[in-house]
Design a protein around this motif. Structure first.
Motif, PDB file in Angstrom:
ATOM      1  N   LYS A  18     -47.474  -6.308 144.788  1.00 42.82           N
ATOM      2  CA  LYS A  18     -47.552  -5.445 145.973  1.00 42.82           C
ATOM      3  C   LYS A  18     -48.139  -4.062 145.668  1.00 42.82           C
ATOM      4  CE  LYS A  18     -45.041  -5.534 149.608  1.00 42.82           C
ATOM      5  NZ  LYS A  18     -43.954  -5.443 150.612  1.00 42.82           N
ATOM      6  N   PRO A  19     -47.810  -3.444 144.530  1.00 40.54           N
ATOM      7  CA  PRO A  19     -48.411  -2.136 144.238  1.00 40.54           C
ATOM      8  C   PRO A  19     -49.836  -2.233 143.673  1.00 40.54           C
ATOM      9  CG  PRO A  19     -46.275  -2.423 143.115  1.00 40.54           C
ATOM     10  CD  PRO A  19     -46.747  -3.756 143.553  1.00 40.54           C
ATOM     11  N   GLU A  20     -50.317  -3.451 143.408  1.00 34.75           N
ATOM     12  CA  GLU A  20     -51.600  -3.642 142.735  1.00 34.75           C
ATOM     13  C   GLU A  20     -52.766  -3.452 143.716  1.00 34.75           C
ATOM     14  OE1 GLU A  20     -54.516  -3.940 140.450  1.00 34.75           O
ATOM     15  OE2 GLU A  20     -52.572  -4.224 139.464  1.00 34.75           O
ATOM     16  N   THR A  21     -53.587  -2.459 143.462  1.00 35.55           N
ATOM     17  CA  THR A  21     -54.683  -2.143 144.384  1.00 35.55           C
ATOM     18  C   THR A  21     -56.071  -2.384 143.798  1.00 35.55           C
ATOM     19  OG1 THR A  21     -54.663   0.175 143.671  1.00 35.55           O
ATOM     20  CG2 THR A  21     -53.321  -0.396 145.597  1.00 35.55           C
ATOM     21  N   THR A  22     -56.155  -2.720 142.522  1.00 37.64           N
ATOM     22  CA  THR A  22     -57.484  -2.908 141.926  1.00 37.64           C
ATOM     23  C   THR A  22     -57.930  -4.369 141.961  1.00 37.64           C
ATOM     24  OG1 THR A  22     -56.498  -3.098 139.718  1.00 37.64           O
ATOM     25  CG2 THR A  22     -57.223  -0.916 140.414  1.00 37.64           C
ATOM     26  N   LEU A  23     -56.993  -5.298 141.765  1.00 43.16           N
ATOM     27  CA  LEU A  23     -57.338  -6.725 141.802  1.00 43.16           C
ATOM     28  C   LEU A  23     -57.306  -7.256 143.236  1.00 43.16           C
ATOM     29  CD1 LEU A  23     -55.301  -8.259 138.840  1.00 43.16           C
ATOM     30  CD2 LEU A  23     -57.760  -7.800 138.917  1.00 43.16           C
ATOM     31  N   ASP A  24     -58.159  -8.246 143.498  1.00 42.09           N
ATOM     32  CA  ASP A  24     -58.119  -8.962 144.769  1.00 42.09           C
ATOM     33  C   ASP A  24     -57.189 -10.160 144.578  1.00 42.09           C
ATOM     34  OD1 ASP A  24     -58.564 -10.056 147.230  1.00 42.09           O
ATOM     35  OD2 ASP A  24     -60.618 -10.726 146.804  1.00 42.09           O
ATOM     36  N   TRP A  25     -55.884  -9.933 144.793  1.00 41.11           N
ATOM     37  CA  TRP A  25     -54.880 -10.957 144.529  1.00 41.11           C
ATOM     38  C   TRP A  25     -54.354 -11.568 145.819  1.00 41.11           C
ATOM     39  CZ3 TRP A  25     -50.204 -10.110 146.840  1.00 41.11           C
ATOM     40  CH2 TRP A  25     -49.902  -8.785 147.211  1.00 41.11           C
ATOM     41  N   ALA A  26     -53.764 -12.738 145.694  1.00 34.28           N
ATOM     42  CA  ALA A  26     -53.005 -13.350 146.787  1.00 34.28           C
ATOM     43  C   ALA A  26     -51.846 -14.127 146.169  1.00 34.28           C
ATOM     44  CB  ALA A  26     -53.874 -14.271 147.621  1.00 34.28           C
ATOM     45  N   PHE A  27     -50.701 -14.061 146.816  1.00 36.29           N
ATOM     46  CA  PHE A  27     -49.470 -14.725 146.362  1.00 36.29           C
ATOM     47  C   PHE A  27     -49.157 -15.798 147.393  1.00 36.29           C
ATOM     48  CE2 PHE A  27     -44.783 -14.964 146.061  1.00 36.29           C
ATOM     49  CZ  PHE A  27     -44.546 -14.915 144.699  1.00 36.29           C
ATOM     50  N   PHE A  28     -49.318 -17.059 147.015  1.00 37.70           N
ATOM     51  CA  PHE A  28     -49.236 -18.171 147.956  1.00 37.70           C
ATOM     52  C   PHE A  28     -47.906 -18.902 147.807  1.00 37.70           C
ATOM     53  CE2 PHE A  28     -51.478 -22.391 149.288  1.00 37.70           C
ATOM     54  CZ  PHE A  28     -50.882 -22.323 150.537  1.00 37.70           C
ATOM     55  N   SER A  29     -46.988 -18.626 148.728  1.00 33.68           N
ATOM     56  CA  SER A  29     -45.656 -19.237 148.705  1.00 33.68           C
ATOM     57  C   SER A  29     -45.676 -20.601 149.386  1.00 33.68           C
ATOM     58  CB  SER A  29     -44.643 -18.345 149.428  1.00 33.68           C
ATOM     59  OG  SER A  29     -44.413 -17.152 148.721  1.00 33.68           O
TER      60      SER A  29
END
Length: 216
Positions: free
Chosen positions: A147-158
């Protein structure tokens, strides 16, 4: 065709993602603790043994990838699963950044999804005590690291509350932070449909620096 790194490719969810990605023509480098567990043979597959906790070793393995998909799990019977989940994902994040890979897709858990305002699945008391450390570890990866990560283009898929072997139907619903349930209040998804949706997200990104979920 994408050049994918798949961490944890020998696990329950990881193996389904591996099959889906290969069937759709992607080049996959599978990063696993025990290469002998990967029995799939495919010209598009490279299997690499690595300890994800070792940033120095992991970083060069990730270089050149279009995306990293992580299904990392230190093992449900691991007595240190909570801490190892956190340290493992911290290492994965550092390695992804060090390798200059921008896209990270994480196989998340259902425990941190909401069943009603301010009440998450893992707060309800329905989960077995034995799996709570692993559930909380993955939830804290999302809250503390992603949630605090702003540099990577991440996604958390539940996934849905229950993910099990089944059919690849291609018919499911996607959501964001709330557990998806059917008219009976059940939350289900097949691992095949979860893998399908994950590779869809890889091919056509729709979720950026957010959590999303799936269910029937």
């Amino acid at each position: 065709m994408a050049n994918i790194i798949l961490i944890g490719a020998s696990g329950f969810v990881g193996s389904a993602i591996l099959k889906e990605a290969l069937n759709r023509g992607h080049q996959v480098k599978a990063v696993v603790r025990n290469p002998e567990k990967i029995t799939v043979k495919d010209d598009k597959l490279e299997v690499v043994a690595a300890d994800v906790q070792d940033v120095t070793a992991l970083t060069p393995i990730l270089k050149g990838a279009d995306a990293v998909i992580s299904s990392y799990n230190p093992g449900w019977t691991n007595p240190n699963i909570y801490n190892d989940t956190l340290t493992g994902y911290k290492a994965i994040l550092d390695a992804v950044k060090g390798a200059d890979v921008n896209r990270l897709l994480v196989v998340g858990g259902a425990g941190s999804l909401f069943v009603k305002p301010d009440v998450r699945v893992m707060d309800t008391g329905v989960l077995p005590e034995a799996i709570l450390p692993g559930v909380k570890g993955l939830a804290d990866v999302y809250y503390t690291y992603l949630k605090p990560e702003t540099t990577l283009d991440w996604a958390f898929f539940s996934p849905a509350g229950n993910i099990a072997p089944g059919e690849r139907t291609g018919s499911f619903r996607l959501g964001k932070d709330d557990l998806i349930v059917n008219e009976k209040g059940e939350s289900n998804i097949s691992v095949e449909d979860y893998a399908l949706a994950m590779v869809n997200e890889l091919e056509t990104p729709q979720h950026h620096q957010v959590r999303f979920t799936i269910g029937y």
